[in-house]
Design a protein around this motif. Structure first.
Motif, mmCIF file in Angstrom:
data_model
loop_
_atom_site.group_PDB
_atom_site.id
_atom_site.type_symbol
_atom_site.label_atom_id
_atom_site.label_comp_id
_atom_site.label_asym_id
_atom_site.label_seq_id
_atom_site.Cartn_x
_atom_site.Cartn_y
_atom_site.Cartn_z
ATOM 1 N N GLU B 150 5.329 11.557 -1.143
ATOM 2 C CA GLU B 150 5.436 11.610 -2.600
ATOM 3 C C GLU B 150 6.225 12.837 -3.054
ATOM 4 N N GLN B 154 9.798 12.875 -4.963
ATOM 5 C CA GLN B 154 9.908 13.532 -6.255
ATOM 6 C C GLN B 154 11.034 14.562 -6.256
ATOM 7 N N TRP B 159 11.103 9.213 -7.001
ATOM 8 C CA TRP B 159 9.706 8.764 -6.995
ATOM 9 C C TRP B 159 9.423 7.720 -8.071
ATOM 10 N N ASP B 160 9.858 7.995 -9.303
ATOM 11 C CA ASP B 160 9.521 7.098 -10.401
ATOM 12 C C ASP B 160 10.117 5.714 -10.209
ATOM 13 N N GLU B 161 11.247 5.662 -9.516
ATOM 14 C CA GLU B 161 11.895 4.365 -9.344
ATOM 15 C C GLU B 161 11.274 3.546 -8.220
ATOM 16 N N LYS B 163 7.918 4.221 -6.725
ATOM 17 C CA LYS B 163 6.496 4.416 -6.412
ATOM 18 C C LYS B 163 5.710 3.111 -6.378
ATOM 19 N N GLU B 164 6.224 2.090 -7.067
ATOM 20 C CA GLU B 164 5.523 0.808 -7.070
ATOM 21 C C GLU B 164 5.851 -0.031 -5.840
#
Lengths: 281, 276
Positions: B150, B154, B159-161, B163-164
């Motif tokens: 993580e 980041q 990460w935001d793109e 993480k799912e």
């Protein structure tokens, strides 16, 4: 002159030609399969898969001895040939500049071009003649020798297709050389290597000549690799050249079974590998 | 035991990254008369440079000037090229990385590298790509890997793109995302130095901008050496610049100085676009 019309016409002509050539290439395959199914399917029954042959002159019986024999002989040949071929292929791809690689490649190419019956004679001279009896293992050895150069060259070619940037990325991350080779390079190209290996297995499963004077063939169900053993190609050969009408039908059916065995093996292995290494693009 | 042992044994993960490990003026990496050869051909001639910690250093110059070869000498990748060998010394925190007792695999963990084209491992998921460098050095604890993956994503602004979909194949990412994934993978083992070999050469302008912005973040934690063809990029992102030409290092200094008042006329000719 209508330019666009001319171009469209030429395009259609070429597409037509290419389609025609593809059909011509597929025709023999379709013909063989359809003919096999028509001639052989009628003789297939549960007995055919579960019983050994009836004595000469009587009707009924099956080829379970040959199915089992083919599985054992080809299995043993693969157990010898696949590891050797894969390892040698990986070596040749990893050390392309070494003298040993050059030699290995040369020997493999010569071996690839050697008629299978010559390899059979070789196995006969070295194993059958020295042991003074025919054996399934001698057949497996002959088939393994045929298999090694095929597996070696496809493995090497597949590995060479992996871009060197991938190898460098692994090394730059602190991967040791051997792990770079196995868990990055070989792993990336594994589906290709499996396909190549399956082709080699399928090829040797149909070999008849090298088995004629090594495994010899047998009328009985046998699990002993040091004894003569039946195999589907030998059964096809025996039945096809025999004097009885029923034998000829059995020859067709045996050939169909041989193709089914190879088909089941390769589809099964491919499904297993796809499930294990499912990745996109 | 390796000369690098004291540092190599520092395997406990930095759960919270220290802001800057060193004062800005400290020299992290130094080359002393480094020459890099391919067989009899000398690609880099006696280059001596110092790379201060937590700075971005740009290596510029025309194609074939030896800047990439020099970069590859800094993490011992050059010796893997066919007939590649070097003379001179490369010091990392004062230790010669070409010393006989240095383990090249351990060294490359401390000096990471990002390549021109994105090179995610195609058989691995996004998560496994980032964890690869840790796993290969024997760090397998799940909780630790989760944390580092993580953090690294980041740091690479990815990460935001993703993480799912950490379990998705790395090949499902776009080119720019793949390159940021490679950056995450490189920083995951917590290296001291990050080498970038034209990292934006194959990317579109937007992805290029994202990676350039990233460098400002990354230099807080790492010492960065970047090879670039793009002089505007060197001017934008770097603190110091070295100009390479025909295998020699012509001039080196603060980026502003190199681009405004170069001492050498070859440098001036190059940066004003008269050749190269």
């Amino acid at each position: 002159m209508n330019h666009r019309g001319l171009r469209r016409g030429v395009s259609n002509l070429m597409v037509g030609l290419v389609t025609g050539v593809v059909l011509v290439a597929l025709l023999p395959l379709a013909f063989i399969l359809v003919n096999l199914a028509l001639q052989g399917a009628g003789s297939l029954s549960l007995d055919f898969f579960t019983r050994t042959p009836a004595p000469a002159g009587e009707s009924g019986g099956g080829v379970v001895h040959a199915i089992v024999g083919t599985l054992i002989i080809v299995g043993a040949a693969s157990a010898i040939g696949l590891p050797v071929g894969l390892a040698a292929g990986i070596y040749c791809a990893e050390y392309p500049a070494s003298r040993l690689t050059w030699t290995t490649r040369f020997v493999a190419d010569v071996l690839n071009g050697t008629p299978s019956i010559v390899v059979g004679v070789f196995a006969w001279a070295w194993i059958v003649a020295t042991q003074r009896h025919f054996s399934a293992l001698a057949g497996s050895a002959a088939l393994a020798i045929l298999m090694i150069p095929m597996v070696l060259r496809t493995t090497e070619e597949m590995i060479k297709l992996v871009p060197s940037s991938l190898r460098e990325a692994a090394l730059a991350l602190g991967y040791p050389r051997w792990r770079t080779s196995l868990s990055i390079v070989v792993r990336t190209t594994l589906p290709g290597i499996v396909t190549g290996s399956l082709l080699a297995v399928a090829r040797i499963a149909g070999e008849t000549a090298p088995l004629l004077f090594t495994a010899l063939g047998s009328q009985y169900l046998s699990f002993r690799p040091d004894q003569p053993m039946a195999a589907l190609p030998l059964t096809v050969f025996t039945y096809a050249t025999g004097p009885y009408e029923e034998w000829h039908r059995y020859a067709w059916a045996s050939a169909l079974v041989l193709i089914l065995v190879v088909l089941v093996l390769s589809v099964g292995a491919r499904l297993a590998i796809r499930r294990r290494f499912d990745f996109h693009g | 035991m390796s000369d690098l042992q004291p540092v190599a044994s520092r395997t406990a993960p930095p759960l919270v990254r220290a802001p800057a490990r060193t004062s800005a003026s400290e020299v992290r990496m130094e080359t002393v008369e480094v020459s890099a050869m391919y067989g009899k051909f000398t690609a880099v001639k006696e280059v001596s440079l110092r790379f201060a910690a937590n700075r971005v250093h740009a290596l510029i110059g025309p194609s074939g000037c030896g800047k990439s070869t020099f970069l590859r000498a800094l993490n011992r990748m050059h010796e893997l090229s066919e007939h590649g060998w070097i003379t001179g010394r490369v010091l990392l925190d004062g230790q010669d990385i070409y010393g006989s007792r240095v383990n090249a695999m351990q060294l490359r963990r401390r000096v990471g590298m990002v390549f021109q084209r994105p090179t995610p491992f195609p058989t691995m998921s996004i998560y496994d790509n980032v964890a690869a460098g840790l796993r290969v050095h024997g760090r397998h604890r799940r909780a630790e890997l989760d944390t580092v993956v993580e953090q690294s994503l980041q740091q690479a602004a990815l990460w935001d793109e993703v993480k799912e979909r950490l379990r998705a194949s790395a090949m499902t990412l776009s080119g720019g995302q793949q390159q940021r994934l490679c950056i995450a993978r490189t920083v995951a083992p917590s290296p001291d130095v990050v080498l970038l070999d034209e990292p934006t050469a194959s990317l579109d302008p937007q992805s290029t901008q994202r990676i350039e912005e990233l460098l400002f973040e990354l230099k807080r934690d790492y010492t960065i050496v970047i090879v670039t063809h793009n002089m505007q990029q060197a001017a934008r992102v770097s603190d110091t610049t070295s100009f390479f030409y025909m295998g020699t290092m012509v001039e080196s200094g603060p980026t502003r100085q190199i681009f405004t008042t170069p001492a050498d006329e070859q440098t001036e000719a190059y940066i004003t676009g008269r050749f190269g």
